[in-house]
Design an enzyme around this catalytic site. Structure first.
Site, PDB file in Angstrom:
ATOM      1  N   LYS A 116       0.815  -1.222   0.000  1.00  0.00           N
ATOM      2  CA  LYS A 116       0.000   0.000   0.000  1.00  0.00           C
ATOM      3  C   LYS A 116       0.848   1.272   0.000  1.00  0.00           C
ATOM      4  O   LYS A 116       0.476   2.262  -0.627  1.00  0.00           O
ATOM      5  CB  LYS A 116      -0.963  -0.003   1.190  1.00  0.00           C
ATOM      6  CG  LYS A 116      -2.050  -1.065   1.089  1.00  0.00           C
ATOM      7  CD  LYS A 116      -3.002  -0.985   2.272  1.00  0.00           C
ATOM      8  CE  LYS A 116      -4.055  -2.073   2.204  1.00  0.00           C
ATOM      9  NZ  LYS A 116      -5.016  -1.978   3.318  1.00  0.00           N
ATOM     10  N   ASN A 162       0.216   2.010  21.929  1.00  0.00           N
ATOM     11  CA  ASN A 162       1.181   1.144  21.255  1.00  0.00           C
ATOM     12  C   ASN A 162       2.174   0.617  22.277  1.00  0.00           C
ATOM     13  O   ASN A 162       2.396   1.223  23.330  1.00  0.00           O
ATOM     14  CB  ASN A 162       1.910   1.922  20.150  1.00  0.00           C
ATOM     15  CG  ASN A 162       2.577   0.999  19.148  1.00  0.00           C
ATOM     16  OD1 ASN A 162       1.918   0.167  18.526  1.00  0.00           O
ATOM     17  ND2 ASN A 162       3.886   1.133  18.990  1.00  0.00           N
ATOM     18  N   GLU A 189       6.867   5.869  21.462  1.00  0.00           N
ATOM     19  CA  GLU A 189       7.408   6.798  20.468  1.00  0.00           C
ATOM     20  C   GLU A 189       6.699   6.656  19.118  1.00  0.00           C
ATOM     21  O   GLU A 189       6.457   7.650  18.428  1.00  0.00           O
ATOM     22  CB  GLU A 189       8.919   6.583  20.305  1.00  0.00           C
ATOM     23  CG  GLU A 189       9.589   7.562  19.337  1.00  0.00           C
ATOM     24  CD  GLU A 189       9.261   9.026  19.616  1.00  0.00           C
ATOM     25  OE1 GLU A 189       9.017   9.761  18.643  1.00  0.00           O
ATOM     26  OE2 GLU A 189       9.235   9.428  20.797  1.00  0.00           O
ATOM     27  N   GLY A 223     -13.135  -7.693  10.981  1.00  0.00           N
ATOM     28  CA  GLY A 223     -13.128  -6.689   9.928  1.00  0.00           C
ATOM     29  C   GLY A 223     -13.676  -7.136   8.586  1.00  0.00           C
ATOM     30  O   GLY A 223     -13.416  -6.466   7.580  1.00  0.00           O
TER      31      GLY A 223
END
Length: 265
Positions: free
Chosen positions: A66, A149, A153, A233
């Site tokens: 992508k 996450n 960072e 999904g």
């Protein structure tokens, strides 16, 4: 006149896109063929060029290409630019155009289950999948959008692009949310991100960007075991495909019966 489409990725054998687009074609009475192309890491750009030289009308792009598709395009939509990735390509006036329909696909599928306005939303993961859905989620005007996450960072990198979001590490999550979206790749390898008990105690609606047609993904199973309503999904896949179909053919197909058909396989 027969129209030609394809999806390119690696791996690609598992892709449901040809099935979905053929059902759209039957519904809208558009004659088309839709193929699978196994992406070549070395020759990917040449594969794109060859497809359109050979009178291809539109191309879907899936993992892991992508970002490369995005970089190849000459003209990009706003949502494609914000996502930094492209999943839908077409030629117009001899220029390669790119869009990203993942975000709108997610929003349309989520709308079947809950209203997003004024909700507290948590996204797990700060990679490309997360980046692709932040802008459309913000457009839905949630009360709060947090990206969590493992390494803080990486989440902060997204915050620099989207200052409206908040960020946290997984360990820092203590509050409740109305919606949790898994945008990590953990489900693809049947792994689970174990969340603090407080996060699931209010029974948020849980959504996995990954899907498994035969069984529940690891994230869906984990959150259902915690008493939450959860879906994968597959609906997003169908909705993003419908948006791509509309871009190429200027006809918006109906998705509900197609999703039901895929669920019943």
């Amino acid at each position: 006149m027969l129209r030609r489409f394809a999806v390119i990725g690696n791996p690609i054998a598992h892709s449901l896109s040809p099935v979905i687009h053929q059902m759209f074609a039957q519904q809208t009475q558009i004659e088309l063929i839709y193929e699978k192309i196994l992406g070549d890491d070395v020759k990917f750009e040449q594969q794109i060029s060859d497809f359109f030289i050979q009178y291809g009308n539109g191309l879907n792009v899936t993992l892991p290409y992508k970002k490369r598709a995005y970089e190849l395009a000459k003209i990009r939509t706003q949502r494609c630019t914000l996502a930094g990735a492209a999943n839908t390509l077409w030629m117009e006036e001899n220029q390669l155009h790119a869009d990203n329909t993942d975000g709108v696909g997610l929003i349309r599928d989520l709308s079947r289950f809950l209203e997003l306005k004024d909700k507290k939303i948590l996204i797990l993961g700060a990679g490309g999948a997360a980046r692709g859905i932040i802008f459309p989620l913000l457009e839905a005007k949630p009360l709060q959008l947090i990206v969590a996450n493992r390494t803080l960072e990486k989440a902060k990198e997204l915050q620099r692009q989207f200052p409206q979001i908040n960020v946290a590490s997984f360990a820092e999550l203590t509050e409740f949310f109305d919606l949790i979206i898994n945008a990590t790749s953990a489900s693809l390898s049947d792994q689970v991100i174990v969340l603090p008990e407080e996060v699931l105690s209010h029974k948020p609606f849980c959504y996995d960007l990954a899907y498994n047609q035969k069984t529940s993904t690891a994230f869906v199973q984990y959150t259902r075991n915690g008493g939450c309503e959860a879906v994968d999904g597959l609906g997003m896949l169908v909705e993003q495909a419908a948006e791509a179909f509309f871009i190429w053919n200027k006809v918006m197909p109906s998705t509900q019966k197609i999703l039901e058909h895929l669920r019943s396989f």
